[in-house]
Design an enzyme around this catalytic site. Structure first.
Site, PDB file in Angstrom:
ATOM      1  N   HIS A 348       0.837  -1.106   0.031  1.00 44.55           N
ATOM      2  CA  HIS A 348       0.204   0.030  -0.088  1.00 44.55           C
ATOM      3  C   HIS A 348       1.181   1.373  -0.019  1.00 44.55           C
ATOM      4  O   HIS A 348       1.992   1.284   0.701  1.00 44.55           O
ATOM      5  CB  HIS A 348      -0.927   0.095   1.240  1.00 44.55           C
ATOM      6  N   ASP A 404      -8.684  -3.527   0.984  1.00 41.98           N
ATOM      7  CA  ASP A 404      -9.528  -3.569  -0.080  1.00 41.98           C
ATOM      8  C   ASP A 404      -9.756  -5.084  -0.683  1.00 41.98           C
ATOM      9  O   ASP A 404     -10.606  -5.534  -1.049  1.00 41.98           O
ATOM     10  CB  ASP A 404      -9.449  -2.608  -1.040  1.00 41.98           C
TER      11      ASP A 404
END
Length: 464
Positions: A348, A404
């Protein structure tokens, strides 16, 4: 301090080397800049650990006939491809600390929200800035439920697509059709500003979009799967009505599974907003020219569709399908480590520790253990996570699973097809988009107009 007063460097706290800049303790923080081309000195104020890019316009040098494209006489520019270290605005909505792994919505840690607040409450907090009273919460739900079902022409636009068409493409077409059904809400059409400073109309449009987007999404879902669309019911919650419209209900009751509703509630609270993402920036870039909210939303959806943003989750899931079985996971990991393939859904840009949302999503997945045991692709996904979490290649690089990605696994475990993971994620993020739009419309008009550095061929005869 004027540029002519000091032209040398060597800056020290509380001291000066004669030609240097003296800094006294307690002085406002300043970035001291000396242009070696001219020797001029410029103090740039530091506010909230940020400097104004516009302040650098004063850093000028004489025009360079050899390179007029550099425009040195117009002030120095800040080169930042992809806005990797540029703050484009101020916001009071969401704070993220990627090093500590924390998220706060308007000062409230998500750990204090998830499982304690409903979707409707969190939406109110994000958009209007405070936790709603029971009456305010009920009133917001009532306003959403009172928005009429979209016109049949909207359904016809969606049905005009082949069932195998892009889900996102059908959603954009449906939203465009909704937008065109209220031409008096399009600023360019009525030739005046409608939204900047007009929060009453902004709030009306927020309610309208939040109510119609689930209708359009459900209509696309039903068309895609060739199933009937069920109109919403006044007595159901936002998420219950969405699942009802999609036909995602229990056969015994004709209503959504209460456990699934609860899990989606928690999931949508977790991923309601994530600060200045690519899609949020696209939304606000469009909003800066003051169009209607549907135009802004379409921009955000288009940005979200890319495989470097929201589309990466669908790509990751399809990668799991391609692995074939849990036995093939180790070989996949080795190909990734060798640089031959990419493992989507890991790593990320913001977090250098575990994504703070991951823990809560994993709890939801643990509750879906029975559903997961029946889905071989989900078993592959968990095996990938197990192997990666124990491999030095991933741990040393702090490559942890994206929240996610695991949210996508929740949707799949609850029976949604993989191609509908992105639309579901979009719906959860809508409350965040609306919060940012309202905040922008409460501010001042300033169109986002980035500059560029020209590196192509130039006719220099006009500069000679």
């Amino acid at each position: 301090m004027p540029a002519s007063e000091t032209t040398k460097t060597n800056v020290h706290n509380g001291t000066s080397n004669g030609n240097g800049v003296k800094i006294e303790k307690g002085d406002p923080p300043v970035l001291h800049v000396v242009d070696s081309r001219t020797g001029n000195y410029y103090p740039i104020p530091i506010v909230h650990n940020a400097i104004s890019a516009s302040a650098f316009k004063q850093v000028k040098a004489p025009e360079n006939p050899e390179h007029p494209e550099d425009q040195v006489d117009q002030g120095i520019r800040v080169f930042d491809p992809g806005f990797s270290n540029t703050a484009v605005g101020e916001s009071q909505i969401t704070f993220i600390d990627g090093l500590k792994g924390t998220i706060q919505y308007r000062g409230y840690p998500i750990a204090d929200i998830v499982g304690h607040k409903k979707f409707i409450d969190t939406a109110h907090l994000l958009i209007w800035g405070n936790w709603p009273s029971p009456d305010e919460s009920q009133n917001l739900q009532k306003k959403l439920n009172n928005v009429p079902l979209v016109d049949e022409s909207i359904f016809n636009v969606i049905r005009s697509f082949p069932r195998s068409s892009s889900i996102i493409g059908m959603m954009i077409a449906g939203l465009s059709a909704v937008q065109s059904s209220q031409m008096d809400r399009i600023p360019a059409h009525v030739a005046k500003n409608l939204y900047l400073g007009n929060l009453e109309l902004v709030d009306e449009q927020i309610i309208y979009l939040m109510a119609t987007l689930p209708m359009v999404t459900a209509a696309v879902y039903c068309h895609h799967l060739d199933r009937p669309f069920t109109p919403p019911k006044p007595g159901l919650s936002y998420i219950e009505n969405f699942l009802l419209m999609m036909g995602h209900v229990e056969t015994s009751t004709g209503l959504p599974n209460p456990q699934y509703v609860d899990r989606i509630e928690r999931l949508w609270v977790l991923i309601a907003d994530h600060e200045m993402t690519c899609s949020t920036a696209a939304f606000l870039q469009t909003a800066s020219s003051l169009p209607d909210v549907f135009s802004c939303m379409i921009s955000a959806i288009s940005a979200l569709y890319g495989p470097l943003h929201g589309g990466a989750i669908e790509v990751a899931y399809k990668n799991f399908e391609e692995i074939g079985s849990a036995e093939n996971v180790a070989a996949k990991i080795e190909r990734v480590k060798a640089g031959k393939e990419r493992l989507y859904g890991y790593g990320h840009r913001i977090y250098r520790v575990t994504d703070p949302r991951f823990t809560f999503i994993r709890q939801i997945l643990d509750e879906l253990a029975e559903e997961i045991s029946r889905d071989p692709v989900l078993q592959i996904a968990f095996e990938v996570d197990r192997v990666a979490s124990q491999d030095e290649y991933f741990t040393s690089r702090k490559l942890r699973p994206n929240a996610d990605l695991f949210a996508a696994l929740v949707y799949k475990a609850m029976g949604f097809p993989s191609e509908f993971i992105l639309p579901l994620s979009l719906l959860s993020r809508t409350q965040g988009f609306m919060a940012h739009w309202r905040e922008a419309m409460a501010g001042t008009a300033r169109i986002w107009r980035p500059s560029q550095i020209y590196t192509g061929h130039l006719n220099r005869t006009m500069y000679q």
